[in-house]
Design an enzyme around this catalytic site. Sequence first.
Site, mmCIF file in Angstrom:
data_model
loop_
_atom_site.group_PDB
_atom_site.id
_atom_site.type_symbol
_atom_site.label_atom_id
_atom_site.label_comp_id
_atom_site.label_asym_id
_atom_site.label_seq_id
_atom_site.Cartn_x
_atom_site.Cartn_y
_atom_site.Cartn_z
ATOM 1 N N LEU A 1 -42.974 -53.996 19.752
ATOM 2 C CA LEU A 1 -42.385 -55.261 20.217
ATOM 3 C C LEU A 1 -42.309 -56.269 19.075
ATOM 4 O O LEU A 1 -43.330 -56.812 18.654
ATOM 5 C CB LEU A 1 -43.227 -55.847 21.354
ATOM 6 C CG LEU A 1 -43.410 -54.951 22.572
ATOM 7 C CD1 LEU A 1 -44.306 -55.628 23.604
ATOM 8 C CD2 LEU A 1 -42.070 -54.591 23.199
ATOM 9 N N THR B 1 -52.364 -55.728 23.968
ATOM 10 C CA THR B 1 -52.182 -56.735 25.023
ATOM 11 C C THR B 1 -53.463 -57.551 25.219
ATOM 12 O O THR B 1 -53.418 -58.768 25.407
ATOM 13 C CB THR B 1 -51.822 -56.027 26.350
ATOM 14 O OG1 THR B 1 -50.705 -55.186 26.110
ATOM 15 C CG2 THR B 1 -51.489 -57.018 27.443
ATOM 16 N N HIS C 1 -53.735 -60.196 22.596
ATOM 17 C CA HIS C 1 -52.883 -61.360 22.866
ATOM 18 C C HIS C 1 -53.554 -62.293 23.873
ATOM 19 O O HIS C 1 -53.509 -63.511 23.740
ATOM 20 C CB HIS C 1 -51.530 -60.927 23.426
ATOM 21 C CG HIS C 1 -50.724 -60.083 22.478
ATOM 22 N ND1 HIS C 1 -50.760 -60.273 21.124
ATOM 23 C CD2 HIS C 1 -49.862 -59.071 22.700
ATOM 24 C CE1 HIS C 1 -49.955 -59.389 20.542
ATOM 25 N NE2 HIS C 1 -49.405 -58.643 21.480
ATOM 26 N N CYS D 1 -56.594 -52.698 23.808
ATOM 27 C CA CYS D 1 -55.163 -52.545 23.528
ATOM 28 C C CYS D 1 -54.633 -53.858 22.946
ATOM 29 O O CYS D 1 -55.253 -54.912 23.099
ATOM 30 C CB CYS D 1 -54.455 -52.220 24.837
ATOM 31 S SG CYS D 1 -52.662 -52.209 24.732
ATOM 32 N N ARG E 1 -54.716 -46.065 8.156
ATOM 33 C CA ARG E 1 -53.799 -45.622 9.218
ATOM 34 C C ARG E 1 -52.817 -44.575 8.682
ATOM 35 O O ARG E 1 -52.421 -43.666 9.419
ATOM 36 C CB ARG E 1 -53.056 -46.820 9.792
ATOM 37 C CG ARG E 1 -54.023 -47.734 10.509
ATOM 38 C CD ARG E 1 -53.346 -48.654 11.481
ATOM 39 N NE ARG E 1 -54.356 -49.290 12.315
ATOM 40 C CZ ARG E 1 -54.110 -49.969 13.398
ATOM 41 N NH1 ARG E 1 -52.859 -50.122 13.809
ATOM 42 N NH2 ARG E 1 -55.069 -50.516 14.109
ATOM 43 N N ILE F 1 -50.092 -45.983 19.365
ATOM 44 C CA ILE F 1 -48.878 -45.410 19.966
ATOM 45 C C ILE F 1 -48.169 -44.502 18.955
ATOM 46 O O ILE F 1 -47.751 -43.386 19.284
ATOM 47 C CB ILE F 1 -47.912 -46.518 20.450
ATOM 48 C CG1 ILE F 1 -48.586 -47.394 21.518
ATOM 49 C CG2 ILE F 1 -46.597 -45.924 20.966
ATOM 50 C CD1 ILE F 1 -48.858 -46.715 22.838
HETATM 51 ZN ZN LIG Z 1 -52.402 -50.735 26.621
#
Ligand SMILES: [Zn+2]
Length: 368
Positions: free
Chosen positions: A289, A64, A67, A62, A225, A200
């Site tokens: 985000l 996250t 990061h 993911c 995509r 998402i």
């Molecule tokens: Zn996730």
Amino acid sequence: MEIFALHSEYLSSNQGRHERGVMNVRAVVKNGPGPGFDLVDLEAKPLGSRDVLVEIEAAAICGTDLHIYDWNAWAAGAGLPESFIVGHEFSGRVVAVGDAVRMVKPGDKVSAESHVACGQCYQCLNGLQHICGNLKVIGVHTDGCWAEYAVVPECCARPIPEEIDFHTAAIMEPLGTSIRCAQLAEVSGNTVVVTGCGPIGLGAIAAAQAFGAANIVATDIVPSRMELGQQMGATHVLHGVQDDVGVLVRELTQGVGADAVIECSGNIPALQAAFKYLRKGGRVVLVGLPSQPLTLDVGPDLAFKEATVRGVHGRRMYETWQTMESLLVKGLIDPKPIITHVLPMAEYEDGIHLCKSGEGCKVLLLPK
Ligand SMILES: [Zn+2]
Ligand SMILES: [Zn+2]
């Protein structure tokens, strides 16, 4: 340590490679500040009374995780633990449970609800566990799932129907977020714009189609995509920079504007534009985000339009799961095209690069 002995017995009888009471687990860990992960063998931690031991079938990468891998400004400032197993999206089977666990039992097929709610704060006591005031996320604040076995709190191991295969189950965590976005956008019979065709956004397109949206306009800037957007059910796919979304939306709606926008890109110009082509009384669901604060013209963009703005931070625990399981079991959503690559866990670095380059969408890691 009865429980620990129990699962060791299970393991030795099934796999014959574990000594009673000791279990080594291959896992991808974040070891201290700075970029990178390490693949290591760890001794499994004993089960707490509310913990569940899951044999991982598939884990997913993911944003996250990227990061944390990069150790960007967010990761450096997030107060992450010194050392932890990364990853929060998984599927697997329960091997053992702590003695206070009631929601799952050994043998259950499970997916990951990544939110660890405290159960005691205002939000938890008022049906909003997914935005718990003391919220923790597995693989971010506690040990996660890029491992042969994961120990997670009971609330994070969601039992799912056997009909849902392990690859699909590994991406139910993000898919649930997508479904919730489409629910809040109230897409049925309406024109909805989905900005950003990452995991998402693609899930939101599929959910919008399942919920009966009339027009689903998808945008992205990466050709592969954009193609996936079409495959997942978008009626129109536009280039987020080269094409004018507002022109198409007005054309599709007799000049009225979009009923809803699901913003999944986090791209500031895309977000600002969304408030322009939104119709009066329309809904904007924010899940992407932006990396910086953004400016909106509150009068025309929000107040005069009576726009509804909803933030989304994930699935509701556990209403979204009920809906998602029904949609998957009935074949109303097929999220498989979102999974572009499946790799052995040891090749996690390749997976990370596939995600970063945009070549991969959802990348699965298989620990065995
Ligand atoms: Zn996730
Ligand atoms: Zn709480």
